[in-house]
Design a protein around this motif. Structure first.
Motif, short mmCIF file in Angstrom:
data_model
loop_
_atom_site.label_atom_id
_atom_site.label_comp_id
_atom_site.label_asym_id
_atom_site.label_seq_id
_atom_site.Cartn_x
_atom_site.Cartn_y
_atom_site.Cartn_z
N LEU E 35 -55.61 14.00 -35.82
CA LEU E 35 -55.35 13.35 -36.86
C LEU E 35 -54.50 12.69 -36.62
O LEU E 35 -54.40 11.37 -37.37
N HIS F 159 -53.58 21.50 -45.77
CA HIS F 159 -55.02 20.97 -45.30
C HIS F 159 -55.40 19.89 -46.95
O HIS F 159 -56.53 19.27 -45.92
N PHE F 162 -55.61 16.46 -45.93
CA PHE F 162 -56.21 16.04 -45.15
C PHE F 162 -58.01 16.14 -45.97
O PHE F 162 -58.74 15.21 -45.07
N ASP F 163 -58.40 17.31 -45.79
CA ASP F 163 -59.56 16.92 -46.74
C ASP F 163 -60.40 16.24 -47.51
O ASP F 163 -61.19 15.42 -47.81
N ARG F 165 -59.27 12.59 -47.25
CA ARG F 165 -58.32 11.34 -46.89
C ARG F 165 -58.95 10.72 -47.60
O ARG F 165 -58.76 9.39 -47.20
N PHE G 162 -48.50 20.92 -36.48
CA PHE G 162 -49.85 20.82 -36.10
C PHE G 162 -50.31 21.15 -34.24
O PHE G 162 -50.76 22.03 -33.54
N LEU G 191 -47.49 27.24 -43.69
CA LEU G 191 -48.59 27.14 -42.54
C LEU G 191 -48.20 28.49 -41.54
O LEU G 191 -49.57 29.16 -41.11
N TYR H 32 -60.59 19.64 -40.35
CA TYR H 32 -60.30 20.31 -41.72
C TYR H 32 -60.92 21.72 -41.27
O TYR H 32 -59.82 22.57 -42.00
N LEU H 35 -58.72 23.92 -39.05
CA LEU H 35 -57.51 24.20 -39.53
C LEU H 35 -57.35 25.38 -41.04
O LEU H 35 -57.14 26.33 -40.68
N GLY H 36 -58.86 24.96 -42.11
CA GLY H 36 -58.50 26.71 -42.68
C GLY H 36 -58.99 27.97 -42.20
O GLY H 36 -58.35 28.84 -42.10
N ARG H 39 -55.98 29.55 -41.22
CA ARG H 39 -55.16 30.08 -41.86
C ARG H 39 -56.40 31.02 -42.01
O ARG H 39 -55.41 31.99 -42.20
#
Lengths: 252, 252, 252, 252, 252, 252, 252, 252
Positions: E35, F159, F162-163, F165, G162, G191, H32, H35-36, H39
């Motif tokens: 990122l 998120h 970001f997915d 972008r 993050f 988050l 990504y 990240l998911g 979660r």
């Protein structure tokens, strides 16, 4: 001009002592004089307690000394509000019969002692609310009303209300001064069947928005015996509280 | 629990009729019962006038009939506010001793007649303010207070205030109901040395912002004997006005 | 460019004295010049009274002296507003034909005397409202309008309105300056069939919210002949009042 | 009671035709009658144009018919505002001499034709502002004033102002009705030296906050000849505009 | 971490040069590093113009000198906003290649000259709006954008817009800075089919409520090509205007 | 009137074919006609994309059919906004070449296909924001701009930004539509160096105060590339975004 | 008075050692003493961590020294907030066992070390928010809670959230301090499944309206685990966060 | 992708089973997905209590039945809020294992029973606040938290707080739901050392301004352990209260 004087005037017209033209001139302005007369009349019958009130802010000590001197002849109690400390001390030096209340920012000369009947209880929620509470208390006192003070009774220390139940029950009218969320009048109004005059203060910060929070809280009180005056308006609360006590004394 | 009952309990402890453990249990909750008792006590001494009040809005006629029946046993005056016309009529049919005031949207049963001393004058600025004024008037009446009404005394027809000087001078407390700019309480407070309870109404449009304009006007009144209740809160004004009259009656 | 000059140009085109290409260039920018001309034209026909106005705040005495010198050539009345006292005194020393009004915070040079017809009455509710009232009065005077002043006519002393009925009836337009609840324009508008320009002031505290209370009160006036300018905008009130008087003079 | 009648009364006292006691009774109420008389007097001298105005909203057709019948005897122009279409049609059927203006929601009977001098120009920014503009226009017309209309002159089509320069220059006073950002009065006030009465409307959405945006924009106008009435208050704008035109006519 | 480095890592895994456990540790945090990488990447491709921006308010000259020194190594343009005059002069003395713009309260060092394509026109309504307009202009310039300035184009002098039609038509994007009623963006947006970035300023008094009036006016603009930034936010307007110009340059 | 016509007129004057008096009459109104001409000119050069826009709310299907028919002759794209579903279906039946977008409440006929360069990305925070987002998207499309949609990208599911972008990086300008706290534009503006047009929506309840919360949040964005339009103003966002894309296309 | 003492009293009654009359007197005031006792009791059981808190603002160093001396006997932690730097230094000199935190404006003496379980994470959005964040952190620490700080995590640099995932996942409760648009709590709440206490600050300008923008943003957070305290109220956030941690410790 | 899967992938790279190019493709999107995954991971470890929440408003019974069916496979508790009564009944008929709470307007299926530790006490001030209180209670229950209810504990009947001291002392966290002046959280926060989540409701009229009064009152609470959620946001209060209880359970 009262009825007696009007009669006298008409008799002088009938007797020819007064020219009709002159009488017309006098009577033409009667409405307004009469109106003024009504007010004077009120003042006379009430004069034993109604103070002459002067806003001290922005006036020089010399100006205030002059005003007080001229007022003393009217045999009224005298109240000067919103005084800076230095001016207060000068007035006290000049008029030794007067009192300077530093907390309230007020100087007063009381010629007529408090009436024996009726009492105002002035309650403040926090210590920062005391100047506004003192303004209310002093105003009521100068108007010839007995005052009891009960300060620093916050909502967060609600037990202090119960500890002083006697004082609440003895009061004819209760003034409650509070900032922040302004919830104290609701609690007191819910416990005691007395008229409550609520004074929001600008004490607080952030979302208190200079007293708006307390003002709205008091207006929306779920206790029905509560009425509200302007933010920081201790004078107005002391004034209407005295009118209420006076009403109760007059009724007898 | 009152003093007599407390004494009785302690005597039963002394005589051994009551176990100490049991007495501890009873006394542990005393604060709260006692508090409740205080409230009951107040009610008793005041019951001749204090109404039982029910917000009628959103309740069915059947629910209201049930509530009124149960209330009637308490020997209090009864007041139901914010009633739609149909429900008002049904209640009147059911309880012929009651009164349905359509303008105020209120139904009430008065078991205790008004006290002979003290009077509330209810003034409205415009005809659109009358429902709120009537709510104030009816509330005061049901609380056992004499009420005089004076409606449609707008700021734009200020001479009507002068025409009715007697009524203003006879009142113990004056309720002034006004929307739009809410200026009437200032005018009346400036002319008569009486406590004024001001009720802003949501009458108006545009920059009246649902009564905000009248509310701010009344809070900033340059006449000092004015205190304010919530927008459209006729009930609250009638209630505190009655408390004020009651205070004056009690003082005697 | 006026009609005469346009005609002259076209004649020069016809006579061949001006090339069509050149004429096109001149006429292409005509809209904007013409627009400017329209404005100049207006100014000319109105110049006997329309002042040149300068906001004095934040300008040095030297800058202001320079501006006034350049203005004097235009034969207009000159008005400098929002002046601090020191600067006012310096200007008075420099331009002895001018006037420095300390209360209004304004300096002005009047080359054209007031017209004999039409009058603005400037009324203030309290003494604290006088600076704004003076700004209105001075502005109107510098625009060539006659002004009558009537100060300290609060709502709480409404009888003073009646005492001065003549002044109200003589005025072409009435400016009413008031803070706090801002109710005075409603009372005056309800009594006299004259255009009322209401000026809310930031006088007050707490729920006056820096003049918001007076502003809303005036906008919601129940008397229909009232229009409102910005809070503390004495200049704007004096200006539109003069336009109204001017309109009345022009109509003849 | 005017001076002549007062003189007559005093003469009857002198001649013994009137008992002093009776005269006292009559004169005691003189202030108020006199005050009322003053108002009646005003009305008489102005009656040729001042309309009787009734807010039609919430009144039944029957009530309105009754009111209009009783009004017709006063020889005033009559204006009923805020009428729903059905009621408007019923009134038109009943009083064929009247006019029902659907856009303005107004019904009126004009007995006195417009005066030849002075004119109000009513400008609307958008088509949605027309109902408020029509209310202003009709009010002015019923008050005996000539009205010119100029609608849909938005800020985004500013050239339409220039296209109609003549109409602006012919007007005694200009009413500008605009919602959204409310900028049109500033533009017009900057171009024409005429009194501008600005009417903010609740036209818009989101951050227009029911007309607040337009109201604030107009109050802060950088053009000084602009005064403002309440949001959507076409009636008030038409009324004060007529007072201004009347003032100009009276001055002659 | 970019694709090349990821590939290299995997190759080292395949070759057994990197333990799988170690590779897991590195890759576990990849999301966040990646990122950051994305952001660095953006910066690199855009660095020719994007300034490093520092809010100067409350920082000492020494702190700022240190920051600027460290920034100079990044080959970016540098912009320090909200500087008091004394600090501005000190920075100019220290970094002679920089520029101190007193009006905007900004100091900047421009290493990359403006791009030849695209232009921002910065318009201010009044002279008091110039500091905010200069902040916008300087920000855009430091971001490598050409800027044209056009100041003191008030709504009340709308003809100045027409006089400068060419400048409006030449601009890629127009920034309009205005206080009081904030109407200028509507007028400009109605005349020219360009993106307009409107900046309300806190210039005004009374009901301008510290810029709220201009803000609401701009948000409710009846011209559709207008977007708004925060009150007094010249920096934000200059920034987005430069992004818009940049977008237009990049598209080619 | 353009330069050619002006030249022709002057030639007719020179030749004596046109009287000077007549020419003066024609040229006197030139400013305003010319101004209008300027606007027409703009329109012509831009007409390939600029839509004719009609607010459909409150118009009958018959009225809309008439308007669309008359518009079709202008060779512009046509956009009708704020349509109720029934009306949308009727228009679709009448004009089969058009499209009815139920979500956006819009009907449109696109005669000129999107330009190949530049793209608007329309992002919505929640599903309830989609109608406003669709209004923005459709407006941009009808103005000849390519649009990409990305809906339901809430702050609470950050998120998803970001997915996607790639979509953000491909856009020339990004429209972000969000209610409640309105924080999404700040997050996006902080990640991508693109102009962001933020649209607050009235989605939310309680302290969202009909979109005020989102509006203030967006105006106070700590990311500098964000400008804001009115609450729920999808149309305005789509319009300015298209102007920005167009600017970028024109620059080439 | 606790149960044991009540039992003892009743036993003395039974034994005849205490007159019933005296017992009645003692028990009559029991409610209030008991209530006070309840509070004392709470304090005792919680005393290991609950600080004595004093608002330092407006108190002289001498007053504060006196207060601290008297407090030290209570074996509580001591916290003085809102101290000016000079006073802080004086207190540190007087009580060397205490700590003066300049950033937070707080002085504290911690007698009871932090409990090993539970942790508060204090996050600030910008550097200007740090004083409020420090007030929160110090308050929690003085209440015996472990605190982790994470400052300058703006919405515009969301990747920093993050980067510090571990700290967020380790916390029992998260305090998020942010001004301007106040969006950070939403992002964090979306988050991490932890209770978030959001503190709006008055950092910002223009339409931040002294923190209103951040306050509304936080109240409308689309992430459901967020609750809000007053603007700039770091103390309140630290206090409730400690209560939450304490609750979690107590549950064991 | 979790650590195990990442390890497996790297091992396949080492063994040559996976091409480096393919691995790069997979890992490029890792941030990504990861990240998911984070979660999802959270969800998994918390799944025993975290409900799937659906806003029922505006969804048809068919849509909701579909959603619930798909959710049931996730083994989560399910909560549907803001349901109209008819839809609630249909869902109950379809899913007999679920519960329809009419007061809260919620339907829920609880697969995981409440945890034995920690309790939320939900208090309402008036009967009109119960729907919001029930929404809070149901939300907490569906999240696996024990809930105790205590309704109709108004400020005006403050003794009911004392009567239920045990319930307050047993709670881990207290939710207080109140409209009008919103004072109850202050009273409770002042008596019990527990985290208080305050929910203002829109119950009230006039100057309650749709819940603003209660909101400001709660934000300005003088009791420090109080945090606030949006007006009428029972769901949010129940959610954060459950997070707090969960935190306390997790700590063990």
């Amino acid at each position: 001009m009262n009825t007696a004087k009007l009669k006298e005037l008409l008799e002088r017209v009938r007797k020819g002592e007064l020219e009709i033209k002159e009488a017309v001139e006098i009577l033409k302005t009667l409405p307004y004089e009469n109106l003024g007369y009504a007010r004077v009349d009120h003042h006379r019958e009430l004069r034993l307690g109604f103070p002459e009130v002067v806003f001290g802010k922005g006036k020089t000590p010399e100006e205030l000394i002059g005003i007080i001197r001229s007022m003393k002849s009217k045999e009224s109690n005298i109240l000067i509000t919103k005084l800076p400390p230095e001016t207060g001390k000068i007035l006290k030096r000049e008029f030794s019969e007067g009192t300077y209340n530093k907390e309230a920012g007020a100087f007063y000369i009381v010629l007529h002692p408090a009436k024996p009947k009726g009492k105002v209880l002035v309650v403040s929620a926090g210590t920062s609310d005391i100047p506004v509470a003192e303004e209310a208390a002093v105003t009521a006192e100068v108007m010839g009303t007995q005052v009891e003070r009960l300060y620093d009774i916050g909502i967060a220390g609600i037990h202090r209300v119960f500890d002083n139940r006697d004082k609440f029950e003895d009061a004819t009218v209760i003034i409650v001064v509070a900032g922040m969320e302004g919830a104290l009048p609701s609690v007191i109004g819910g416990l005691f069947p007395k008229p409550v005059i609520a004074v929001p203060t600008s004490v607080g910060y952030g979302a208190s928005f200079e007293g708006l929070s307390a003002l709205l809280g008091m207006l929306n009180s779920c206790a029905p015996g509560v009425a509200v005056v302007n933010i920081d308006n201790g004078f107005g609360a002391g004034y209407i509280a005295s009118l209420i006590v006076r009403a109760s004394v007059e009724e007898k």
